[in-house]
Enzyme design. Sequence first.
Site, PDB file in Angstrom:
ATOM      1  N   GLU A  52       0.696  -1.131   0.129  1.00 12.05           N
ATOM      2  CA  GLU A  52       0.039   0.025  -0.170  1.00 12.05           C
ATOM      3  C   GLU A  52       0.810   1.289  -0.231  1.00 12.05           C
ATOM      4  O   GLU A  52       1.813   1.487   0.748  1.00 12.05           O
ATOM      5  CB  GLU A  52      -1.014   0.171   1.248  1.00 12.05           C
ATOM      6  CG  GLU A  52      -2.067  -1.225   1.395  1.00 12.05           C
ATOM      7  CD  GLU A  52      -1.456  -2.416   1.679  1.00 12.05           C
ATOM      8  OE1 GLU A  52      -0.331  -2.388   2.543  1.00 12.05           O
ATOM      9  OE2 GLU A  52      -1.912  -3.392   1.263  1.00 12.05           O
ATOM     10  N   ARG A  79      -0.779  18.665  15.767  1.00 14.45           N
ATOM     11  CA  ARG A  79      -0.771  17.621  14.664  1.00 14.45           C
ATOM     12  C   ARG A  79      -1.431  16.397  15.101  1.00 14.45           C
ATOM     13  O   ARG A  79      -0.934  15.809  16.218  1.00 14.45           O
ATOM     14  CB  ARG A  79       0.660  17.282  14.255  1.00 14.45           C
ATOM     15  CG  ARG A  79       1.656  18.366  13.563  1.00 14.45           C
ATOM     16  CD  ARG A  79       1.019  18.679  12.187  1.00 14.45           C
ATOM     17  NE  ARG A  79       1.917  19.296  11.505  1.00 14.45           N
ATOM     18  CZ  ARG A  79       1.589  19.700  10.050  1.00 14.45           C
ATOM     19  NH1 ARG A  79       0.196  19.469   9.832  1.00 14.45           N
ATOM     20  NH2 ARG A  79       2.210  20.473   9.318  1.00 14.45           N
ATOM     21  N   ALA A  96       6.590  24.321   6.142  1.00 20.48           N
ATOM     22  CA  ALA A  96       6.692  23.342   4.894  1.00 20.48           C
ATOM     23  C   ALA A  96       5.236  23.028   4.312  1.00 20.48           C
ATOM     24  O   ALA A  96       4.211  23.419   5.199  1.00 20.48           O
ATOM     25  CB  ALA A  96       7.020  21.700   5.460  1.00 20.48           C
ATOM     26  N   GLU A 116       3.054  30.608   6.314  1.00 24.37           N
ATOM     27  CA  GLU A 116       3.015  29.861   7.777  1.00 24.37           C
ATOM     28  C   GLU A 116       3.740  30.976   8.602  1.00 24.37           C
ATOM     29  O   GLU A 116       3.423  30.724  10.047  1.00 24.37           O
ATOM     30  CB  GLU A 116       3.636  28.505   7.642  1.00 24.37           C
ATOM     31  CG  GLU A 116       3.038  27.498   6.942  1.00 24.37           C
ATOM     32  CD  GLU A 116       3.439  25.953   6.992  1.00 24.37           C
ATOM     33  OE1 GLU A 116       4.418  26.038   7.761  1.00 24.37           O
ATOM     34  OE2 GLU A 116       2.813  25.086   6.663  1.00 24.37           O
ATOM     35  N   GLU A 162      -7.618  26.738   5.414  1.00 28.73           N
ATOM     36  CA  GLU A 162      -7.269  25.436   5.731  1.00 28.73           C
ATOM     37  C   GLU A 162      -7.020  25.005   7.229  1.00 28.73           C
ATOM     38  O   GLU A 162      -6.491  24.025   7.588  1.00 28.73           O
ATOM     39  CB  GLU A 162      -5.694  25.238   5.147  1.00 28.73           C
ATOM     40  CG  GLU A 162      -5.644  25.590   3.756  1.00 28.73           C
ATOM     41  CD  GLU A 162      -4.249  25.524   3.120  1.00 28.73           C
ATOM     42  OE1 GLU A 162      -3.533  25.155   3.676  1.00 28.73           O
ATOM     43  OE2 GLU A 162      -4.211  25.795   1.739  1.00 28.73           O
ATOM     44  N   GLU A 164      -5.728  26.047   9.781  1.00 29.86           N
ATOM     45  CA  GLU A 164      -4.524  26.221  10.473  1.00 29.86           C
ATOM     46  C   GLU A 164      -4.428  27.270  11.402  1.00 29.86           C
ATOM     47  O   GLU A 164      -4.729  28.525  11.315  1.00 29.86           O
ATOM     48  CB  GLU A 164      -3.528  26.539   9.443  1.00 29.86           C
ATOM     49  CG  GLU A 164      -3.100  25.603   8.401  1.00 29.86           C
ATOM     50  CD  GLU A 164      -2.167  25.723   7.345  1.00 29.86           C
ATOM     51  OE1 GLU A 164      -1.595  24.915   6.711  1.00 29.86           O
ATOM     52  OE2 GLU A 164      -2.041  27.047   7.139  1.00 29.86           O
TER      53      GLU A 164
END
Length: 219
Positions: A52, A79, A96, A116, A162, A164
């Site tokens: 996978e 996270r 990132a 970010e 998003e 964030e």
Amino acid sequence: MTAGYRHRLEDQPLDFTVLDERRAFDGFRPLDVLSIEHAALGRDEPSKARREIVRGGRCAVVIPYDPVRDEIVVIRQFRIGAALATANAAPLELPAGGIDEGEDPATGAARELEEETGLDVLAITHCYTILTTPGLTDETALVFLALVDAAALDGRGGKADEQEDILAIRAPVDALIAAVDEGAIANGFLVGATHWFARHGRTRARLLADSIRQDETTT
């Protein structure tokens, strides 16, 4: 017995054939199931296997370095992987994100840094490339060193659309290296990049700063 070329300390090609491939999940990170056959390595005959793979594509990881203050800008955000696997749901990381299809990697790195942290890139250079978890995903991470002015940091970052919520932090380089050495940081990108920076970072940053001055002189 003389070791063959397979014992060289380098990544190497290997003949393989995809016998069957199907998409098991089509989302933000698609999951494919492959049946493969590859040439022999430690065995005498070719091997067949079912694997996978999470399709991750290319991403940019940025080491934002302020050479005047000798600081690296790191970020902290929630996270889900860290939350489920550890007691630390808000780990330290480097800026990132994914590189868009057809996008220049350095441009993508600068875009992710601005999204970010809010910081602009003064100069940027590619440092090295890694496969994040090649047994699980085809994601390829290009690591960049970017010169920044950390004084412009306001501490907030991330895109609301998003979902964030990012805290940007100015980290003195030696303190960051010590934190990694003490095991206080688990993020693989940040650990690897800090080790790289400890050996090469300041020298590369000086060369990058010199390139800015040369550009200013010739314009």
